[in-house]
Design a protein around this motif. Structure first.
Motif, PDB file in Angstrom:
ATOM      1  N   ASP A  17      38.109  28.756  41.007  1.00 23.94           N
ATOM      2  CA  ASP A  17      38.447  29.828  40.083  1.00 23.94           C
ATOM      3  C   ASP A  17      39.505  30.716  40.738  1.00 23.94           C
ATOM      4  O   ASP A  17      39.793  30.587  41.923  1.00 23.94           O
ATOM      5  CB  ASP A  17      37.210  30.662  39.745  1.00 23.94           C
ATOM      6  N   ILE A  18      40.050  31.646  39.960  1.00 16.36           N
ATOM      7  CA  ILE A  18      41.071  32.562  40.454  1.00 16.36           C
ATOM      8  C   ILE A  18      40.461  33.961  40.507  1.00 16.36           C
ATOM      9  O   ILE A  18      39.873  34.422  39.530  1.00 16.36           O
ATOM     10  CB  ILE A  18      42.320  32.515  39.559  1.00 16.36           C
ATOM     11  N   PHE A  19      40.616  34.625  41.656  1.00 17.32           N
ATOM     12  CA  PHE A  19      40.043  35.938  41.886  1.00 17.32           C
ATOM     13  C   PHE A  19      41.131  36.933  42.272  1.00 17.32           C
ATOM     14  O   PHE A  19      42.203  36.538  42.725  1.00 17.32           O
ATOM     15  CB  PHE A  19      39.021  35.876  43.032  1.00 17.32           C
ATOM     16  N   THR A  20      40.826  38.206  42.114  1.00 16.42           N
ATOM     17  CA  THR A  20      41.660  39.271  42.667  1.00 16.42           C
ATOM     18  C   THR A  20      40.882  39.922  43.799  1.00 16.42           C
ATOM     19  O   THR A  20      39.650  39.934  43.799  1.00 16.42           O
ATOM     20  CB  THR A  20      42.017  40.344  41.620  1.00 16.42           C
ATOM     21  N   LEU A  21      41.608  40.459  44.753  1.00 11.37           N
ATOM     22  CA  LEU A  21      41.005  41.156  45.882  1.00 11.37           C
ATOM     23  C   LEU A  21      41.711  42.494  46.024  1.00 11.37           C
ATOM     24  O   LEU A  21      42.922  42.541  46.263  1.00 11.37           O
ATOM     25  CB  LEU A  21      41.175  40.342  47.168  1.00 11.37           C
ATOM     26  N   THR A  22      40.982  43.583  45.824  1.00 15.68           N
ATOM     27  CA  THR A  22      41.564  44.905  46.035  1.00 15.68           C
ATOM     28  C   THR A  22      41.663  45.155  47.534  1.00 15.68           C
ATOM     29  O   THR A  22      40.756  44.794  48.286  1.00 15.68           O
ATOM     30  CB  THR A  22      40.725  46.015  45.378  1.00 15.68           C
ATOM     31  N   LEU A  23      42.754  45.746  47.944  1.00 20.99           N
ATOM     32  CA  LEU A  23      42.995  45.942  49.370  1.00 20.99           C
ATOM     33  C   LEU A  23      42.712  47.370  49.818  1.00 20.99           C
ATOM     34  O   LEU A  23      43.258  47.830  50.796  1.00 20.99           O
ATOM     35  CB  LEU A  23      44.438  45.553  49.706  1.00 20.99           C
ATOM     36  N   ASP A  24      41.826  48.056  49.109  1.00 19.67           N
ATOM     37  CA  ASP A  24      41.414  49.381  49.563  1.00 19.67           C
ATOM     38  C   ASP A  24      40.244  49.218  50.548  1.00 19.67           C
ATOM     39  O   ASP A  24      39.954  48.112  50.995  1.00 19.67           O
ATOM     40  CB  ASP A  24      41.060  50.286  48.382  1.00 19.67           C
ATOM     41  N   ASP A  25      39.555  50.290  50.856  1.00 18.12           N
ATOM     42  CA  ASP A  25      38.476  50.239  51.850  1.00 18.12           C
ATOM     43  C   ASP A  25      37.314  49.336  51.445  1.00 18.12           C
ATOM     44  O   ASP A  25      36.591  48.833  52.294  1.00 18.12           O
ATOM     45  CB  ASP A  25      37.951  51.652  52.129  1.00 18.12           C
ATOM     46  N   ASP A  26      37.123  49.127  50.135  1.00 18.53           N
ATOM     47  CA  ASP A  26      35.992  48.328  49.664  1.00 18.53           C
ATOM     48  C   ASP A  26      36.238  46.824  49.693  1.00 18.53           C
ATOM     49  O   ASP A  26      35.299  46.045  49.641  1.00 18.53           O
ATOM     50  CB  ASP A  26      35.622  48.725  48.230  1.00 18.53           C
ATOM     51  N   LEU A  27      37.486  46.386  49.746  1.00 14.38           N
ATOM     52  CA  LEU A  27      37.830  44.964  49.685  1.00 14.38           C
ATOM     53  C   LEU A  27      37.014  44.250  48.603  1.00 14.38           C
ATOM     54  O   LEU A  27      36.228  43.347  48.866  1.00 14.38           O
ATOM     55  CB  LEU A  27      37.624  44.283  51.031  1.00 14.38           C
ATOM     56  N   LYS A  28      37.207  44.660  47.381  1.00 14.02           N
ATOM     57  CA  LYS A  28      36.425  44.170  46.254  1.00 14.02           C
ATOM     58  C   LYS A  28      37.029  42.881  45.683  1.00 14.02           C
ATOM     59  O   LYS A  28      38.194  42.845  45.278  1.00 14.02           O
ATOM     60  CB  LYS A  28      36.402  45.255  45.185  1.00 14.02           C
ATOM     61  N   LEU A  29      36.240  41.812  45.646  1.00  9.30           N
ATOM     62  CA  LEU A  29      36.641  40.524  45.104  1.00  9.30           C
ATOM     63  C   LEU A  29      36.086  40.392  43.686  1.00  9.30           C
ATOM     64  O   LEU A  29      34.888  40.519  43.479  1.00  9.30           O
ATOM     65  CB  LEU A  29      36.088  39.398  45.986  1.00  9.30           C
TER      66      LEU A  29
END
Length: 132
Positions: free
Chosen positions: A2-14
């Protein structure tokens, strides 16, 4: 896959961006960040699709007889992809931008360019947009 996004803030949310029972891969955001090209095998063979990156709006199928590894030109006017027969093809991207509605995308002329002779399926475009 699948295709995911990863936020690059302190939480590193996938977070899933495209997650279906099919395999989605080779994600390629457009240069303006509004569109996502990717490969999915939901039809039984890998095909290249483009959809709005925010998920709102219809997707458009680019390849007709199989395709993978979509690559955008720097100006977003053309996409290159690899076919099952190892042909590199170009597809003109036609964008309709009207101020009062969301942009829509159509696929224009698709052209065979050359046979990809490498044993690897990956290829890329130089930043100048003139060389592979």
């Amino acid at each position: 896959m699948d295709i995911f996004t990863l936020t690059l803030d302190d939480d590193l949310k996938l977070e899933p961006l495209i997650a279906t029972p099919a395999n989605e891969h080779f994600a390629a955001p457009s240069p303006d960040g509004q569109w996502l090209a990717y490969t999915s095998d939901e039809s039984g063979i890998p095909q290249v699709y483009i959809r709005p990156i925010d998920g709102r709006g219809a997707r458009v199928q680019v390849s007709r007889d199989g395709g993978m590894n979509p690559i955008w030109t720097p100006d977003g006017s053309t996409m290159y992809f690899l076919t099952a027969s190892r042909m590199i093809r170009s597809a003109r991207i036609l964008l309709n931008e009207k101020p009062d509605i969301a942009p829509t995308l159509r696929i224009g002329e698709i052209t065979d360019l050359f046979l990809h002779t490498s044993p690897h399926i990956n290829f890329d475009l130089y930043p100048d947009g003139d060389h592979f």
